[in-house]
Enzyme design. Structure first.
Site, PDB file in Angstrom:
ATOM      1  N   SER A 102       0.791  -1.476  -0.094  1.00  0.00           N
ATOM      2  CA  SER A 102       0.003   0.030   0.042  1.00  0.00           C
ATOM      3  C   SER A 102       0.819   1.176  -0.152  1.00  0.00           C
ATOM      4  CB  SER A 102      -0.811   0.171   1.297  1.00  0.00           C
ATOM      5  OG  SER A 102      -1.791  -1.034   1.415  1.00  0.00           O
TER       6      SER A 102
HETATM    7  N1  SAH Z   1      -0.521  -4.469   4.284  1.00  0.00           N
HETATM    8  C1  SAH Z   1      -0.015  -5.015   3.173  1.00  0.00           C
HETATM    9  C2  SAH Z   1      -0.941  -4.745   2.015  1.00  0.00           C
HETATM   10  C3  SAH Z   1      -0.744  -5.782   0.899  1.00  0.00           C
HETATM   11  S1  SAH Z   1      -2.112  -5.855  -0.415  1.00  0.00           S
HETATM   12  C4  SAH Z   1       1.374  -4.216   2.710  1.00  0.00           C
HETATM   13  O1  SAH Z   1       1.812  -3.299   3.875  1.00  0.00           O
HETATM   14  O2  SAH Z   1       2.048  -4.519   2.037  1.00  0.00           O
HETATM   15  C5  SAH Z   1      -3.299  -7.007   0.305  1.00  0.00           C
HETATM   16  C6  SAH Z   1      -3.045  -8.361   0.679  1.00  0.00           C
HETATM   17  O3  SAH Z   1      -3.989  -8.961   1.012  1.00  0.00           O
HETATM   18  C7  SAH Z   1      -2.434  -9.142  -0.500  1.00  0.00           C
HETATM   19  O4  SAH Z   1      -1.313  -9.839  -0.298  1.00  0.00           O
HETATM   20  C8  SAH Z   1      -3.665 -10.414  -0.644  1.00  0.00           C
HETATM   21  O5  SAH Z   1      -2.995 -11.555  -1.281  1.00  0.00           O
HETATM   22  C9  SAH Z   1      -4.111 -10.166   0.775  1.00  0.00           C
HETATM   23  N2  SAH Z   1      -5.383 -10.806   0.792  1.00  0.00           N
HETATM   24  C10 SAH Z   1      -6.470 -10.823  -0.003  1.00  0.00           C
HETATM   25  N3  SAH Z   1      -7.438 -11.609   0.536  1.00  0.00           N
HETATM   26  C11 SAH Z   1      -7.149 -11.920   1.435  1.00  0.00           C
HETATM   27  C12 SAH Z   1      -7.574 -13.274   2.365  1.00  0.00           C
HETATM   28  N4  SAH Z   1      -9.081 -13.660   2.224  1.00  0.00           N
HETATM   29  N5  SAH Z   1      -7.100 -13.457   3.538  1.00  0.00           N
HETATM   30  C13 SAH Z   1      -5.791 -13.087   3.575  1.00  0.00           C
HETATM   31  N6  SAH Z   1      -5.087 -12.077   2.927  1.00  0.00           N
HETATM   32  C14 SAH Z   1      -5.895 -11.794   1.632  1.00  0.00           C
END
Ligand code: SAH
Length: 215
Positions: free
Chosen positions: A64
């Site tokens: 993000s």
């Molecule tokens: N907090 C992260 C944001 C990553 S983007 C950072 O700082 O980098 C969001 C993430 O949510 C992705 O890696 C995606 O694979 C994950 N995601 C999507 N659906 C999900 C679910 N049902 N359970 C766990 N993770 C999930």
């Protein structure tokens, strides 16, 4: 991975930018200083790690924007010792910011590749979050209840199981919406089946996916 003067200088500039955009909590700004964002990105992005941009982190997912991480963290009103559930570990950057604020963090990621990568990166720091490979929709009933829940992917609706895993007085920060844009919401659990909802503008996240884990 090195954390040199150049990175430290760029970090100060990013912190100033976050301040100008309205992040005033000095503890959050100090956490951004304590967690080198370039550690969480591919080497190719090291130079740009301290610009307010999102980047590919593998498996079709993105880290993000720094402002989004700061904004969600601010809404979460993190206190030292808070037990926090994060859905979407991704790069592990948001996880580390929460750890730097003194929270006990539990974070779930459904992409195996990212779960493993985040694990190896966070290992470099003195943080000790519990990282779990699995489906965030289910939460972590064995570790509930949580003081705070933060969802870092766009959820089509509020996952019921996660509301049940919050303490009374607990807070959830969640971007809600299908497609490209989501509305940031903060939900406070005021009683067992009573919730207050506040709204905080439009953001753009990768989707929260149900019932599957990827490799
Ligand atoms: N907090 C992260 C944001 C990553 S983007 C950072 O700082 O980098 C969001 C993430 O949510 C992705 O890696 C995606 O694979 C994950 N995601 C999507 N659906 C999900 C679910 N049902 N359970 C766990 N993770 C999930």
């Amino acid at each position: 991975m090195q954390d040199g003067y150049k990175h430290k200088g760029l970090r100060k500039k990013l912190i100033q930018e976050l301040r100008e955009k309205g992040i005033q909590d000095e503890k959050i700004l100090a956490a951004f200083d304590a967690v080198p964002r370039h550690f969480f990105l591919d080497l190719a992005f090291t130079e740009q790690a301290y610009t307010n941009m999102a980047f590919q982190i593998g498996a079709g997912q993105t880290i993000s924007h720094p402002y989004t991480v700061a904004f969600q963290t601010d809404l979460l009103q993190v206190k030292k010792g808070d037990k926090i559930l994060e859905i979407g570990t991704g790069s592990g950057f948001q996880t580390s910011i929460l750890c730097a604020l003194g929270a006990k963090v539990f974070s779930i990621e459904r992409q195996k590749e990212l779960f493993l990568k985040a694990k190896s990166i966070i290992h470099h720091f003195n943080f000790n979050p519990k990282l779990v490979f699995g489906d965030g929709y289910k939460g972590l009933p064995n570790f509930a209840p949580f003081d705070k829940v933060i969802i870092t992917c766009g959820a089509p609706e509020i996952p019921e199981a996660l509301l049940n895993q919050m303490k009374i007085g607990g807070v959830m920060v969640i971007p809600i919406g299908e497609g490209e844009k989501q509305l940031m919401k903060r939900i406070t659990k005021v009683a067992e089946h009573e919730f207050n909802t506040e709204e905080f503008g439009v953001f753009s996240f990768v989707p929260m996916l149900e019932n599957k884990t990827g490799h």
